[in-house]
Write a protein that holds these residues in place. Sequence first.
Motif, PDB file in Angstrom:
ATOM      1  N   VAL A  53       0.839  -1.204   0.000  1.00 55.76           N
ATOM      2  CA  VAL A  53       0.000   0.000   0.000  1.00 55.76           C
ATOM      3  C   VAL A  53       0.874   1.254   0.000  1.00 55.76           C
ATOM      4  CG1 VAL A  53      -1.625   1.342   1.400  1.00 55.76           C
ATOM      5  CG2 VAL A  53      -2.008  -1.101   1.043  1.00 55.76           C
ATOM      6  N   GLN A  54       1.933   1.256   0.808  1.00 51.97           N
ATOM      7  CA  GLN A  54       2.812   2.423   0.862  1.00 51.97           C
ATOM      8  C   GLN A  54       3.488   2.668  -0.494  1.00 51.97           C
ATOM      9  OE1 GLN A  54       5.314   1.325   4.165  1.00 51.97           O
ATOM     10  NE2 GLN A  54       4.077   2.459   5.641  1.00 51.97           N
ATOM     11  N   GLN A  55       3.958   1.618  -1.142  1.00 55.15           N
ATOM     12  CA  GLN A  55       4.597   1.775  -2.445  1.00 55.15           C
ATOM     13  C   GLN A  55       3.577   2.221  -3.502  1.00 55.15           C
ATOM     14  OE1 GLN A  55       7.736   1.861  -3.209  1.00 55.15           O
ATOM     15  NE2 GLN A  55       8.443   1.248  -1.191  1.00 55.15           N
ATOM     16  N   PHE A  56       2.363   1.685  -3.430  1.00 50.43           N
ATOM     17  CA  PHE A  56       1.315   2.068  -4.370  1.00 50.43           C
ATOM     18  C   PHE A  56       0.999   3.556  -4.248  1.00 50.43           C
ATOM     19  CE2 PHE A  56      -3.280   2.701  -5.095  1.00 50.43           C
ATOM     20  CZ  PHE A  56      -3.362   2.358  -6.430  1.00 50.43           C
ATOM     21  N   LEU A  57       0.818   4.018  -3.009  1.00 44.60           N
ATOM     22  CA  LEU A  57       0.497   5.427  -2.791  1.00 44.60           C
ATOM     23  C   LEU A  57       1.677   6.331  -3.161  1.00 44.60           C
ATOM     24  CD1 LEU A  57      -1.536   5.202   0.534  1.00 44.60           C
ATOM     25  CD2 LEU A  57      -2.402   5.558  -1.789  1.00 44.60           C
ATOM     26  N   ALA A  58       2.892   5.898  -2.860  1.00 48.93           N
ATOM     27  CA  ALA A  58       4.066   6.692  -3.239  1.00 48.93           C
ATOM     28  C   ALA A  58       4.189   6.777  -4.757  1.00 48.93           C
ATOM     29  CB  ALA A  58       5.328   6.079  -2.638  1.00 48.93           C
ATOM     30  N   LEU A  59       3.865   5.689  -5.433  1.00 51.28           N
ATOM     31  CA  LEU A  59       3.903   5.688  -6.894  1.00 51.28           C
ATOM     32  C   LEU A  59       2.854   6.636  -7.462  1.00 51.28           C
ATOM     33  CD1 LEU A  59       5.150   4.132  -9.395  1.00 51.28           C
ATOM     34  CD2 LEU A  59       3.064   2.817  -9.329  1.00 51.28           C
ATOM     35  N   ASP A 117      12.171   9.003  -8.560  1.00 47.34           N
ATOM     36  CA  ASP A 117      11.315   8.476  -7.494  1.00 47.34           C
ATOM     37  C   ASP A 117      10.228   7.573  -8.079  1.00 47.34           C
ATOM     38  OD1 ASP A 117      12.764   9.844  -5.603  1.00 47.34           O
ATOM     39  OD2 ASP A 117      11.307  11.477  -5.377  1.00 47.34           O
ATOM     40  N   LEU A 118       9.647   8.005  -9.177  1.00 45.88           N
ATOM     41  CA  LEU A 118       8.606   7.215  -9.830  1.00 45.88           C
ATOM     42  C   LEU A 118       9.151   5.854 -10.244  1.00 45.88           C
ATOM     43  CD1 LEU A 118       5.701   7.131 -11.012  1.00 45.88           C
ATOM     44  CD2 LEU A 118       6.666   8.050 -13.106  1.00 45.88           C
ATOM     45  N   ALA A 119      10.322   5.832 -10.838  1.00 46.36           N
ATOM     46  CA  ALA A 119      10.926   4.561 -11.262  1.00 46.36           C
ATOM     47  C   ALA A 119      11.241   3.680 -10.057  1.00 46.36           C
ATOM     48  CB  ALA A 119      12.190   4.827 -12.067  1.00 46.36           C
ATOM     49  N   GLU A 120      11.745   4.284  -8.998  1.00 45.21           N
ATOM     50  CA  GLU A 120      12.069   3.510  -7.794  1.00 45.21           C
ATOM     51  C   GLU A 120      10.828   2.853  -7.208  1.00 45.21           C
ATOM     52  OE1 GLU A 120      13.462   4.385  -3.206  1.00 45.21           O
ATOM     53  OE2 GLU A 120      14.004   5.821  -4.758  1.00 45.21           O
ATOM     54  N   HIS A 121       9.757   3.618  -7.071  1.00 45.02           N
ATOM     55  CA  HIS A 121       8.518   3.070  -6.495  1.00 45.02           C
ATOM     56  C   HIS A 121       7.864   2.063  -7.450  1.00 45.02           C
ATOM     57  CE1 HIS A 121       8.821   5.642  -3.067  1.00 45.02           C
ATOM     58  NE2 HIS A 121       8.758   6.739  -3.797  1.00 45.02           N
ATOM     59  N   ARG A 122       8.006   2.291  -8.757  1.00 45.25           N
ATOM     60  CA  ARG A 122       7.443   1.357  -9.729  1.00 45.25           C
ATOM     61  C   ARG A 122       8.150   0.006  -9.635  1.00 45.25           C
ATOM     62  NH1 ARG A 122       8.489  -0.069 -15.055  1.00 45.25           N
ATOM     63  NH2 ARG A 122      10.190   1.421 -15.194  1.00 45.25           N
ATOM     64  N   ALA A 137       1.268   4.240 -15.384  1.00 48.35           N
ATOM     65  CA  ALA A 137       0.108   4.954 -15.914  1.00 48.35           C
ATOM     66  C   ALA A 137      -1.172   4.139 -15.749  1.00 48.35           C
ATOM     67  CB  ALA A 137       0.331   5.285 -17.391  1.00 48.35           C
ATOM     68  N   SER A 138      -1.056   2.820 -15.588  1.00 48.67           N
ATOM     69  CA  SER A 138      -2.244   1.983 -15.483  1.00 48.67           C
ATOM     70  C   SER A 138      -2.811   1.929 -14.067  1.00 48.67           C
ATOM     71  CB  SER A 138      -1.924   0.554 -15.944  1.00 48.67           C
ATOM     72  OG  SER A 138      -1.009  -0.041 -15.039  1.00 48.67           O
ATOM     73  N   LEU A 139      -2.090   2.468 -13.095  1.00 47.89           N
ATOM     74  CA  LEU A 139      -2.539   2.404 -11.710  1.00 47.89           C
ATOM     75  C   LEU A 139      -3.489   3.545 -11.394  1.00 47.89           C
ATOM     76  CD1 LEU A 139       0.826   1.526  -9.995  1.00 47.89           C
ATOM     77  CD2 LEU A 139      -1.006  -0.012 -10.631  1.00 47.89           C
ATOM     78  N   VAL A 140      -4.611   3.215 -10.784  1.00 51.84           N
ATOM     79  CA  VAL A 140      -5.591   4.213 -10.371  1.00 51.84           C
ATOM     80  C   VAL A 140      -6.081   3.847  -8.974  1.00 51.84           C
ATOM     81  CG1 VAL A 140      -6.366   4.768 -12.702  1.00 51.84           C
ATOM     82  CG2 VAL A 140      -7.481   2.941 -11.455  1.00 51.84           C
TER      83      VAL A 140
END
Length: 153
Positions: A53-59, A117-122, A137-140
Amino acid sequence: AGNNPADDVFVLLSQPIELGGDRAARRDRAAAAQSEAEATRATVERQVTLETVQQFLALLRARTLGEILDANRTDLERLAERLELRVADGAAPSGGLMKLRAEIARLDLERTTTRADLAEHRFALGALLDAPDLDAASLVLPEGVPRAAGPAS
């Protein structure tokens, strides 16, 4: 016994007999170990869920910030082009244009950091979900998830 001594079969059966309540103590230890293993599994499952959840929200946060910074960069570049024309006409000081160019450079640096940061969390979320080619881009946010009202929320 038959005619051939190699055909003889021997079977040995043994049954341990517990004395002094050792069996009950072993069963209790085994039950306690099983309960501890189940509690450990539940704890690890909660930790992995929380990390996901933390990685999803950070992403999502990094992706949204990147979109905002890209839009700001486009707007500032348009503004700089107009200001350049005014400076060329002598209607505006060149110091303002230099400040705007410095702000654009600072924004470019922030955009680069946000992309990292985006790449790291992805990659981290992809590892947790076993999806190495995860597309940010597919995550909502799922339907029915309330938006936070403020920092305390």
